[in-house]
Design a protein around this motif. Structure first.
Motif, mmCIF file in Angstrom:
data_model
loop_
_atom_site.group_PDB
_atom_site.id
_atom_site.type_symbol
_atom_site.label_atom_id
_atom_site.label_comp_id
_atom_site.label_asym_id
_atom_site.label_seq_id
_atom_site.Cartn_x
_atom_site.Cartn_y
_atom_site.Cartn_z
ATOM 1 N N GLY A 257 0.390 5.040 -3.721
ATOM 2 C CA GLY A 257 -0.506 4.778 -4.718
ATOM 3 C C GLY A 257 0.225 3.975 -5.630
ATOM 4 N N LEU A 258 -0.977 3.325 -7.390
ATOM 5 C CA LEU A 258 0.048 2.758 -8.132
ATOM 6 C C LEU A 258 0.229 3.842 -8.977
ATOM 7 N N GLY A 259 -1.017 5.344 -9.715
ATOM 8 C CA GLY A 259 -1.286 5.114 -10.413
ATOM 9 C C GLY A 259 -0.121 7.168 -10.137
ATOM 10 N N THR A 260 0.396 7.726 -11.420
ATOM 11 C CA THR A 260 0.402 8.695 -11.589
ATOM 12 C C THR A 260 -1.142 10.134 -11.592
ATOM 13 N N SER A 261 -0.968 10.757 -11.181
ATOM 14 C CA SER A 261 -1.698 12.180 -11.324
ATOM 15 C C SER A 261 -0.627 13.501 -12.401
ATOM 16 N N MET A 262 -1.400 14.445 -12.388
ATOM 17 C CA MET A 262 -1.179 15.941 -13.171
ATOM 18 C C MET A 262 0.449 15.375 -13.701
ATOM 19 N N LEU A 263 1.090 15.212 -13.940
ATOM 20 C CA LEU A 263 1.768 14.560 -14.309
ATOM 21 C C LEU A 263 2.254 13.074 -14.974
ATOM 22 N N PRO A 264 2.266 12.868 -15.891
ATOM 23 C CA PRO A 264 2.448 10.932 -15.832
ATOM 24 C C PRO A 264 4.148 10.647 -15.314
ATOM 25 N N ILE A 265 4.681 10.537 -14.162
ATOM 26 C CA ILE A 265 5.958 10.637 -13.830
ATOM 27 C C ILE A 265 6.022 10.350 -12.450
ATOM 28 N N ARG A 266 7.611 9.505 -12.159
ATOM 29 C CA ARG A 266 7.537 9.012 -10.830
ATOM 30 C C ARG A 266 9.367 9.249 -10.645
ATOM 31 N N PHE A 267 10.006 10.159 -9.777
ATOM 32 C CA PHE A 267 11.041 9.638 -9.634
ATOM 33 C C PHE A 267 11.323 10.109 -8.122
ATOM 34 N N LEU A 268 12.299 8.594 -8.036
ATOM 35 C CA LEU A 268 12.491 8.417 -6.801
ATOM 36 C C LEU A 268 11.071 8.536 -5.870
ATOM 37 N N CYS A 269 10.178 7.739 -6.530
ATOM 38 C CA CYS A 269 8.858 7.277 -5.401
ATOM 39 C C CYS A 269 7.967 6.537 -5.859
ATOM 40 N N PRO A 270 8.694 4.517 -5.966
ATOM 41 C CA PRO A 270 8.066 4.266 -6.715
ATOM 42 C C PRO A 270 6.721 3.804 -6.423
ATOM 43 N N PRO A 271 5.782 3.007 -7.245
ATOM 44 C CA PRO A 271 4.658 2.888 -6.645
ATOM 45 C C PRO A 271 4.766 1.413 -5.948
ATOM 46 N N GLU A 272 3.085 0.943 -5.050
ATOM 47 C CA GLU A 272 3.440 0.397 -4.153
ATOM 48 C C GLU A 272 1.764 -0.747 -4.068
ATOM 49 N N ILE A 273 2.050 -1.638 -4.188
ATOM 50 C CA ILE A 273 1.405 -3.356 -3.377
ATOM 51 C C ILE A 273 1.781 -2.992 -1.320
ATOM 52 N N THR A 274 0.700 -2.180 -0.907
ATOM 53 C CA THR A 274 1.203 -2.972 0.658
ATOM 54 C C THR A 274 0.782 -4.362 1.081
ATOM 55 N N LEU A 275 0.937 -4.892 2.126
ATOM 56 C CA LEU A 275 0.738 -6.369 2.813
ATOM 57 C C LEU A 275 0.810 -5.499 4.057
ATOM 58 N N PHE A 276 -0.292 -5.682 5.067
ATOM 59 C CA PHE A 276 0.131 -5.952 6.917
ATOM 60 C C PHE A 276 -0.466 -7.250 7.144
ATOM 61 N N ARG A 277 0.560 -7.710 8.180
ATOM 62 C CA ARG A 277 0.084 -9.177 8.183
ATOM 63 C C ARG A 277 -0.073 -8.612 9.486
ATOM 64 N N LEU A 278 -1.563 -8.835 10.112
ATOM 65 C CA LEU A 278 -1.856 -8.474 11.900
ATOM 66 C C LEU A 278 -1.552 -9.708 12.227
ATOM 67 N N VAL A 279 -0.838 -9.852 14.144
ATOM 68 C CA VAL A 279 -0.261 -11.034 13.934
ATOM 69 C C VAL A 279 -0.205 -10.639 15.807
ATOM 70 N N SER A 280 -0.050 -11.383 16.894
ATOM 71 C CA SER A 280 0.045 -11.261 17.756
ATOM 72 C C SER A 280 0.669 -10.834 18.882
ATOM 73 N N GLN A 281 0.361 -9.951 19.589
ATOM 74 C CA GLN A 281 1.117 -8.674 20.575
ATOM 75 C C GLN A 281 2.246 -10.337 21.262
ATOM 76 N N LYS A 282 1.754 -11.489 21.537
ATOM 77 C CA LYS A 282 2.607 -12.346 21.860
ATOM 78 C C LYS A 282 3.196 -13.135 20.804
ATOM 79 N N GLN A 283 4.871 -13.223 21.421
ATOM 80 C CA GLN A 283 5.799 -14.059 20.458
ATOM 81 C C GLN A 283 5.312 -15.261 19.916
ATOM 82 N N ASP A 284 5.126 -15.878 18.765
ATOM 83 C CA ASP A 284 5.350 -17.365 18.840
ATOM 84 C C ASP A 284 6.372 -18.269 19.025
ATOM 85 N N ARG A 285 6.350 -19.259 19.977
ATOM 86 C CA ARG A 285 7.473 -19.694 19.970
ATOM 87 C C ARG A 285 8.134 -20.953 18.822
#
Length: 285
Positions: A257-285
């Protein structure tokens, strides 16, 4: 016998230790309330799927758990960062609001997001708690060109490839999971969105290629080698990152996630943006 009076040296040492402890406490408080909750992490994963032909790639960006109080500063940086990731599609997995019910701020942030194949979202528990859920929220999100899915499927094409978004509403009830799984065509890529990671995974089958969830915040406060102090209901044993779900072993990703809930704190748990790259099972040469 007279009492031994503390020396100037011992008093100075005590004051130094107290002053140092106060200063360290202040620095730690500032770090967990100001720096770490905004120490944005960009995660990137490559998923190799048989349904994707060689040479093709789909770029999916997931955002979750905004708990947005203000759209300025931090969330403006989030929007700029998303743009640099060149998403084909953006997927949102719930909890956009907070106690302040800052819907205007949420819409302002969403209007800064852009993806060629669109932006799709599901609701979280906070939308229900804020009483801004359902058709009302769907209408509001449409003003930002965001499609809110309430136990329904939407089909898009990305680079010529058919993709279905299966949007589960909070808290992902079993009957709706089963119905949407039946709508997952083996001829299409199928990505399921669920705010909560803990639902009836045994209802999933091999036609579902990826499940994206949030809700847990990754625990928000983490100490090395220890489990999270607190996880909300419907988290189950899921904290953050990739898991295999159900008998079919469907990849399930839990976003911190990007925000916080209950308490406005984070510790050793950074917020994230996640990119998924969906590609073929076959390796490109």
């Amino acid at each position: 016998m007279s009492a031994v009076k503390p020396t100037i040296k011992s008093l100075s040492r005590r004051r130094f230790l107290i002053g140092g402890a106060v200063m360290l406490g202040g620095l730690l408080t500032a770090d967990i309330t100001l720096r770490q909750p905004r120490d944005l992490s960009m995660e990137e994963y490559i998923l190799r799927l048989a349904k994707i032909p060689q040479g093709k790639e789909l770029r999916l960006v997931q955002l979750s758990d905004l708990h947005l109080r203000t759209s300025r500063g931090y969330f403006e940086r989030v929007a700029r960062t998303v743009s640099t990731m060149r998403p084909d599609i953006i997927l949102l997995t719930g909890d956009y609001l907070e106690q302040s019910r800052n819907l205007a701020g949420v819409l302002k942030f969403l209007q800064q997001l852009h993806a060629p194949a669109g932006i799709f979202a599901v609701q979280g528990n906070w939308e229900y708690w804020a009483r801004l859920e359902g058709e009302n929220l769907r209408r509001q999100f449409s003003r930002a060109d965001v499609t809110l899915l309430i136990n329904e499927r939407r089909d898009v094409r990305i680079h010529g490839l058919p993709l279905s978004i299966l949007g589960l509403d909070y808290p992902s009830p079993a009957d709706q999971v089963a119905r949407l799984v039946k709508e997952a065509s083996p001829k299409r890529l199928n990505v399921m969105l669920s705010h909560v990671p803990a639902f009836n995974h045994q209802l999933l089958d091999k036609h579902v290629d990826l499940v994206l969830a949030g809700h847990t915040h990754g625990g928000q406060v983490r100490l090395p080698l220890l489990p999270p102090f607190y996880l909300p209901r419907y988290s189950g044993s899921f904290v953050a990152g990739f898991y295999k779900a159900g008998w079919a072993g469907v990849p399930l990703y839990v976003n911190r996630g990007l925000g916080t809930s209950m308490l406005p704190i984070r510790f050793l748990c950074p917020p994230e943006i996640t990119l998924f790259r969906l590609v073929s099972q076959k390796q490109d040469r």
